[in-house]
Design a protein around this motif. Structure first.
Motif, PDB file in Angstrom:
ATOM      1  N   ALA A 287      37.426  46.861  29.722  1.00 22.67           N
ATOM      2  CA  ALA A 287      36.883  45.873  30.663  1.00 22.67           C
ATOM      3  C   ALA A 287      35.469  46.245  31.076  1.00 22.67           C
ATOM      4  N   ILE A 288      35.278  47.520  31.385  1.00 21.59           N
ATOM      5  CA  ILE A 288      33.942  47.942  31.806  1.00 21.59           C
ATOM      6  C   ILE A 288      32.964  47.848  30.628  1.00 21.59           C
ATOM      7  N   GLN A 289      33.427  48.212  29.458  1.00 19.66           N
ATOM      8  CA  GLN A 289      32.572  48.069  28.268  1.00 19.66           C
ATOM      9  C   GLN A 289      32.164  46.606  28.098  1.00 19.66           C
ATOM     10  N   GLN A 290      33.141  45.733  28.344  1.00 24.09           N
ATOM     11  CA  GLN A 290      32.919  44.298  28.233  1.00 24.09           C
ATOM     12  C   GLN A 290      31.818  43.864  29.207  1.00 24.09           C
ATOM     13  N   ILE A 291      31.892  44.372  30.423  1.00 24.62           N
ATOM     14  CA  ILE A 291      30.897  43.984  31.427  1.00 24.62           C
ATOM     15  C   ILE A 291      29.528  44.555  31.062  1.00 24.62           C
ATOM     16  N   VAL A 292      29.516  45.776  30.540  1.00 22.54           N
ATOM     17  CA  VAL A 292      28.244  46.352  30.085  1.00 22.54           C
ATOM     18  C   VAL A 292      27.648  45.471  28.993  1.00 22.54           C
ATOM     19  N   ALA A 293      28.512  45.012  28.084  1.00 21.80           N
ATOM     20  CA  ALA A 293      28.030  44.151  27.001  1.00 21.80           C
ATOM     21  C   ALA A 293      27.465  42.862  27.568  1.00 21.80           C
ATOM     22  N   ILE A 294      28.136  42.325  28.582  1.00 20.06           N
ATOM     23  CA  ILE A 294      27.638  41.095  29.212  1.00 20.06           C
ATOM     24  C   ILE A 294      26.285  41.354  29.873  1.00 20.06           C
ATOM     25  N   ALA A 295      26.207  42.476  30.598  1.00 20.31           N
ATOM     26  CA  ALA A 295      24.959  42.800  31.282  1.00 20.31           C
ATOM     27  C   ALA A 295      23.809  42.905  30.287  1.00 20.31           C
ATOM     28  N   ARG A 296      24.088  43.531  29.159  1.00 16.47           N
ATOM     29  CA  ARG A 296      23.044  43.666  28.147  1.00 16.47           C
ATOM     30  C   ARG A 296      22.644  42.297  27.601  1.00 16.47           C
ATOM     31  N   ALA A 297      23.666  41.475  27.280  1.00 19.18           N
ATOM     32  CA  ALA A 297      23.385  40.170  26.693  1.00 19.18           C
ATOM     33  C   ALA A 297      22.597  39.306  27.670  1.00 19.18           C
ATOM     34  N   VAL A 298      23.008  39.323  28.944  1.00 17.33           N
ATOM     35  CA  VAL A 298      22.329  38.492  29.935  1.00 17.33           C
ATOM     36  C   VAL A 298      20.888  38.951  30.119  1.00 17.33           C
ATOM     37  N   SER A 299      20.683  40.272  30.157  1.00 15.65           N
ATOM     38  CA  SER A 299      19.326  40.753  30.379  1.00 15.65           C
ATOM     39  C   SER A 299      18.429  40.462  29.176  1.00 15.65           C
ATOM     40  N   LEU A 300      19.029  40.344  27.992  1.00 16.84           N
ATOM     41  CA  LEU A 300      18.224  40.070  26.804  1.00 16.84           C
ATOM     42  C   LEU A 300      17.922  38.590  26.642  1.00 16.84           C
TER      43      LEU A 300
END
Lengths: 333, 319, 512
Positions: free
Chosen positions: C151-164
């Protein structure tokens, strides 16, 4: 049943076409290539030479195909050839009978395969690393056996395995063709081939489906060792001596190339022994072709590399896809 | 502390001088390894030669590694041997250790191979002249053909190796001027028996079943032995239908010569140590500086030279 | 933050999008519209065209026809990087980050703050902490990514995608391997991104979650658009109807199983089976014709229990008996010889042999049990394969198609066929309905019931409690690597299972 045959024909068609093209090219640079006569009670001519000289790589390719189908690779086959050749020559010089000599040297090949198999299947070492060990150490072992010299023998029975005739063909040709047929029958008439492919594609899933993957892996490496032993015996018998330094040197690479040219993926899975054997003949045809063509030897490797590159490019998925599109475009008005 | 070391060193040095004068000589020998039969024979003969002369030979096998050889040389220097024989595995990288030997006043003799260092750093080098070997083989063929037309096929050594280049060059020099002798095919057999046989098979196919071929010149005996088998299997008589001349003089070629299947071989003598010991003795006894290169004899053997006896003499040497 | 008038111009729109593969028309003139500040669910059975649509939008595929408009302007991304630059970011079910790098490095890979030309670790970590704090996540960003839950990995992935990318976020099955709380956490993040004005495309098989989070729902079927609805106006039955194009028998609710006769001796009995650090020793027995359900959160020890029972993982001890006689189970081969079958949770890595045909996949276990010397004749193999393809309704052009090219549900059915071919007495199914479409889902449930009626013993592990309630005679609940409860017959309801999973010690209270 017809569908199976058609599928088989489709499978080996690229290899057969490639072989035909290579042979035709040799025919152009050396018109005497197709002259076949009968001399000394056997067929004699360059095409026969290809079959004969290709015997070691063809035998290695049988074992290598099975190993590669499981997703592995066997780099040690060249060194195993040297070991088994050295053992055979030494035993025959020591006065052992021919059957005993053959049994012991083939046994040595099986033992080498067992060693590789245990490293890969039981200890879980990556195949390329596991077989590298014997590849490096094997030549040293062979030198220990021959005490660093070329062990020459004069035993006509043994020598005939390399340079004798059987059914109007050189004995090595008969040996590799028989070995190829036998291996194909065993693999395809039993479930062995399918189980090997299953392990090669997905080892964990196969194990959970009850496939004895460990035993299967050890078996294919032993088959590879046995094939290498046969190749080593033929080479040794052919030159009536065991040359520990040079027997089978770099032949593992030719064997891998034969399997790749034969269209089996290095990632493992589906394989075709027949296609690998044709692959071995393609490689030997290139070698023999270069020799009879009379180019300066400095060009040998470059020419070989160019032809192999051309073959692999033609067989590459990208180009095949393009060919399918092209034929479809042509076929539809 | 320092004085003590100095004393020890000078004591050691004086002892070395003493021993070299009065006692048997101690000579270190750093061998490359045992990669070929010839190399093994060289080791055997060096040991025999040392024993014959009452020399205490310290033998070190480098197993194909220069660092092992340099280590061995340093240890010889530390032991204060009287001289060092070395068969260098590569040509470069010897300057430092050779200087150390020179400073310790230990003469170094190179066997069989040369190095790229200053010539002052070693006493002499004993070796064979590869070009000359080829030339001897070529001259033999010129004599043997005696003016008749003769098409020669050549089995080269490993492409690009110095024996292959020099033996080819020497042979061509040897047959220069004899218009009746022509090299019609030349291909590499990688110095091996198996390739020698395979390439000879293709020569036979390419040259009308061998009928166009009068002689084979092989850069080493092993390839010739392989080729002899190919010729026999093609239904021809090696030694008669096709003359065979090769280089090295290993035991197996004498066996073939004894059977009439080979005609001549040029010896690359494994006895490099004999001339080296001789030069060393002259240098120690009366300071005679040897030439910087002592060329060993490239002796020609033919079927007249009692090949059976030569075979017996050589087969125990480790070829 | 720009406020976009949601009605006037969509943030992202696909108009008449088409994509054809050899033999299939994967997308056939599909329209799709995403507004800023909405969560838009994209639904459909496997093969409906969801992933093709996503891949066209993100540049993984080039479209054959139609147009894609971002902020009203036509775009044609050549690859996912270009789509990302344009503002479209994607997060997949399998997190596609680098597990052995730190969280901070993953977030900022390729654009780490530098000082004097060198990557500044301190600055990287600081920026990363700042980024994650916006998601309410306060974790040590200097630790490796794989030391955190999915779940946390998932959120990290989201954070990266959103920031990009920052305009459109596509979530492809993000909840498939998350448990209930983790889904909650993810949805909080999604809601806050929605509030910030991002357009979010949400793909999931979990209909509850779809209703939970979505504003609008687009349904595809066979490469065509079925319709777009406001989530609030749609009920479950209508949605399933849109997806399947037919009525599903009201979610196959309980059909009144009679009480199971526990007087007979069990067929298979495990006693004291366990493995230190993996699962506490448990006793478990299964009767003829009984379905034992197993419930628990992900990582609770459900899958480990199954693997121990099938001897796919080593046990510390304990005994196994079949009809009273002790069994020696040292490997899956032994288990199969004893009449066991096991369809694992991870179809791709542990179930299917992807490159092999459906036929070969079906006969594999039978063939392995017979040994290589006794091959199943090809004609017999074909018979069997065709038979199972028909009986289980496996959708494939023929038995020779590589199984890897089938949809998840059909792979699952083929795996079931593999075990049925060995005629097992005891079959373990780990998440047999995960990640498959609604139609196949119902069929697999029907099959489980049929098999049990025919006398087979089954152990079924599932996260779908409704499903367990439907077919189980008994439900074993696993929590924190311990079998904590056993519910029998009438005790089995979704509520009682949830209670057992959640409560500290429901065992005593439930009174097994």
């Amino acid at each position: 049943m017809n569908g199976t045959l058609a599928r088989f024909a489709r499978r080996i068609a690229p290899q057969l076409i490639t072989l035909a093209v290579v042979v035709a090219m040799i025919g152009i640079v050396f018109p005497g290539f197709f002259d076949i006569s009968i001399a000394n009670g056997r067929l004699y001519g360059s095409p026969v030479d290809i079959l004969n000289r290709g015997a070691p790589v063809a035998l290695l390719a049988i074992g290598m195909t099975l190993v590669i189908a499981t997703g592995g690779i066997d780099l040690s086959v060249g060194a195993v050839m040297a070991i088994c050749g050295a053992i055979a020559a030494t035993l025959i010089v020591e006065g052992y009978s021919l059957p005993a000599t053959l049994a012991l040297s083939l046994g040595a090949g099986l033992l080498c395969g067992l060693w590789n198999g245990i490293l890969v299947a039981v200890l879980g070492i990556q195949p390329i690393v596991a077989t590298l060990i014997l590849m490096v150490a094997g030549r040293g072992i062979a030198q220990l056996v021959t005490e660093g010299m070329i062990r020459t023998f004069s035993h006509d029975g043994f020598a005939s395995l390399g340079s004798g005739n059987l059914l109007w063909l050189p004995t090595p040709v008969v040996i590799w063709i028989c070995a190829g047929i036998l291996a194909t029958l065993i693999v395809r008439r039993t479930a062995l081939g399918m189980l090997i492919e299953a392990v090669g594609i997905n080892r964990r899933a196969s194990m959970l489906a009850g496939v004895n993957a460990r035993l299967l892996l050890v078996t294919v490496y032993m088959v590879s060792g046995l094939c290498a032993a046969m190749a080593g015996i033929i080479v040794t018998a052919d030159i009536r001596g065991a040359d520990a330094n040079n027997a089978g040197l770099f032949l593992e690479l030719d064997a891998i190339l034969a399997v790749v040219v034969g269209g089996t993926s290095l990632l493992g899975g589906h394989f075709s022994l027949i296609a690998s054997l044709i692959g071995a003949m393609i490689i030997q045809a290139i070698n023999t072709g270069i020799l009879v063509a009379g180019f300066p030897p400095e060009f040998n490797l470059v020419i070989k590399a160019c032809i192999v590159l051309a073959i692999l490019v033609l067989q590459s998925p990208a180009l095949q896809g393009a060919a399918i599109l092209f034929s479809r475009a042509k076929g539809q008005p | 502390m320092f004085a003590k070391t100095l004393l020890g060193a000078s004591l050691l040095a004086s002892m070395t001088i003493l021993s070299s004068a009065a006692l048997a000589q101690t000579i270190g020998f750093s061998q490359i390894g045992s990669e070929s039969g010839w190399r093994a024979a060289e080791t055997t003969i060096t040991k025999q030669q040392a024993e014959k002369r009452g020399i205490d030979l310290k033998f070190s096998d480098a197993q194909q590694k220069q660092e092992n050889q340099i280590k061995a040389l340093r240890s010889f220097i530390a032991q204060g041997v009287d001289a060092i024989l070395v068969a260098p595995v590569v040509a470069t990288g010897w300057d430092a250790v050779l200087k150390e030997a020179k400073e310790a006043e230990i003469p170094v003799i190179l066997l069989d191979r040369m190095v790229d260092s200053d010539k002052d750093l070693y006493l002499t080098a004993v070796g064979s002249d590869l070009v000359h070997e080829g030339e001897v083989a070529g001259k033999w063929l010129v004599d043997d053909a005696a003016g008749k037309e003769c098409n020669v096929v050549e089995l080269q050594g490993t492409t690009g190796s110095s024996p292959a280049i020099d033996r080819k060059k020497g042979f061509e020099q040897g047959i220069a001027g004899a218009a009746n002798i022509k090299i019609i095919r030349s291909q590499t057999g990688d110095f091996t028996r198996a390739k020698g046989k395979e390439v000879m098979e293709s020569f036979l196919k390419a040259e009308n079943g061998g009928k166009n071929i009068c002689a084979l010149y092989a850069h080493n005996d092993d390839m010739a032995v392989g080729a002899i088998q190919a010729i026999k299997e093609a239904g021809l008589k090696p030694g008669t239908d096709i003359k065979i001349v090769s280089i090295d003089a290993v035991p197996d070629i004498f066996q073939a010569m004894a059977a009439g299947e080979a005609n001549a071989t040029v010896e690359l003598t494994p006895n490099m140590a004999g001339p080296a010991f001789d030069a060393l003795k002259a240098f120690k006894d009366n300071g005679t500086m040897p030439p910087k290169f002592i060329q060993t004899e490239s002796k020609l053997y033919t079927q007249k030279d009692d090949p059976a006896k030569e075979y017996e003499a050589r087969k125990g040497l480790g070829y | 933050m720009t406020v976009v008038s949601s009605q006037s111009q969509p943030l992202l729109a696909a108009v008449g999008l088409s994509k054809t593969f050899p033999g299939t028309r994967a997308l056939d003139g599909v329209d799709f519209e995403l507004r800023a500040g909405e969560v838009h669910a994209l639904l459909g059975e496997n093969g409906a065209g969801k992933s093709t649509l996503i891949k066209c939008l993100t540049g993984a595929y080039r479209r054959d026809g139609g147009d894609i408009l971002l902020d009203g302007a036509s775009i044609d991304p050549r690859d996912t990087q270009e789509a990302q630059r344009l503002g479209i970011g994607t997060v997949y079910q399998e997190v596609n980050l680098l597990p052995n790098l730190t969280v901070a490095e993953n977030l900022l890979l390729g654009r780490q703050p530098r000082s004097f030309g060198l990557v500044s670790r301190r600055e990287t970590n600081r920026t990363a902490r700042e980024m994650l704090s916006r998601y309410g996540l306060a974790i040590d960003v200097a630790r490796a990514l794989d030391s955190y839950s999915v779940a946390i990995q998932q959120i990290v992935a989201i954070a990266r995608a959103v920031s990009l990318s920052g305009k459109v976020l596509i979530l492809d099955e993000p909840t498939a391997s998350l448990d209930r709380d983790e889904v909650r956490m993810l949805f909080d993040v999604v809601s806050s991104l929605r509030a910030q004005g991002l357009g979010i495309v949400f793909i999931s098989h979990f209909l509850d979650q779809v209703f939970d989070i979505s504003d609008r729902i687009t349904v595809l079927r066979n490469g065509k658009l079925v319709g777009v609805r406001e989530a609030a106006t749609l009920d479950r039955t209508q949605l399933i109807n849109m997806m399947l194009g037919r009525e599903l028998s009201e979610e196959t609710r309980d059909r009144g199983r009679g009480g199971f006769d526990y007087a007979q001796a069990p067929r298979i009995a495990f006693a004291g089976t366990g493995r230190a650090g993996v699962i506490a020793p448990f006793d478990l027995s299964i009767h003829r014709g009984e379905v034992v359900g197993m419930a628990g959160l992900l990582g609770s020890g459900r899958t480990e229990t199954a693997e121990l029972m099938f001897a796919a993982a080593p046990r510390d001890g304990g005994t196994v008996t079949k009809d009273g006689t002790p069994l020696k189970l040292a490997s899956p081969r032994d288990a199969i010889a004893a009449g066991f079958g096991f369809s694992p949770e991870d179809r791709k890595t542990s179930g299917i042999i992807g490159d092999m045909s459906v036929r070969e996949n079906i006969v594999l276990a039978l063939q392995a049990r017979q040994g290589w010397m006794r091959p199943v004749r090809l004609s017999r193999q074909r018979e069997m394969a065709d038979d199972y393809i028909r009986r289980l309704g496996i959708r494939t052009p023929d038995a020779e198609k590589p199984i890897g090219q089938l949809s998840g549900g059909n792979q699952q059915k083929a795996l079931l066929a593999r075990w049925l071919a060995t005629n097992p007495e005891f079959l373990i199914l780990d998440e047999p309905t995960r990640g498959i479409d609604v139609g196949a889902h119902a069929e697999i449930i029907r099959m489980i019931e049929e098999l049990c009626a025919s006398g087979m013993s089954l152990l079924v592990i599932s996260s779908e409690l409704d499903e367990l309630v439907t077919y189980s005679h008994r439900v074993v609940v696993v929590r924190d690597r311990v079998h904590v409860a056993e519910l029998i017959g009438e005790e089995i309801t979704t509520d009682s299972i949830v209670a057992a999973i959640a409560k500290p010690s429901p065992v005593q209270e439930a009174g097994t």
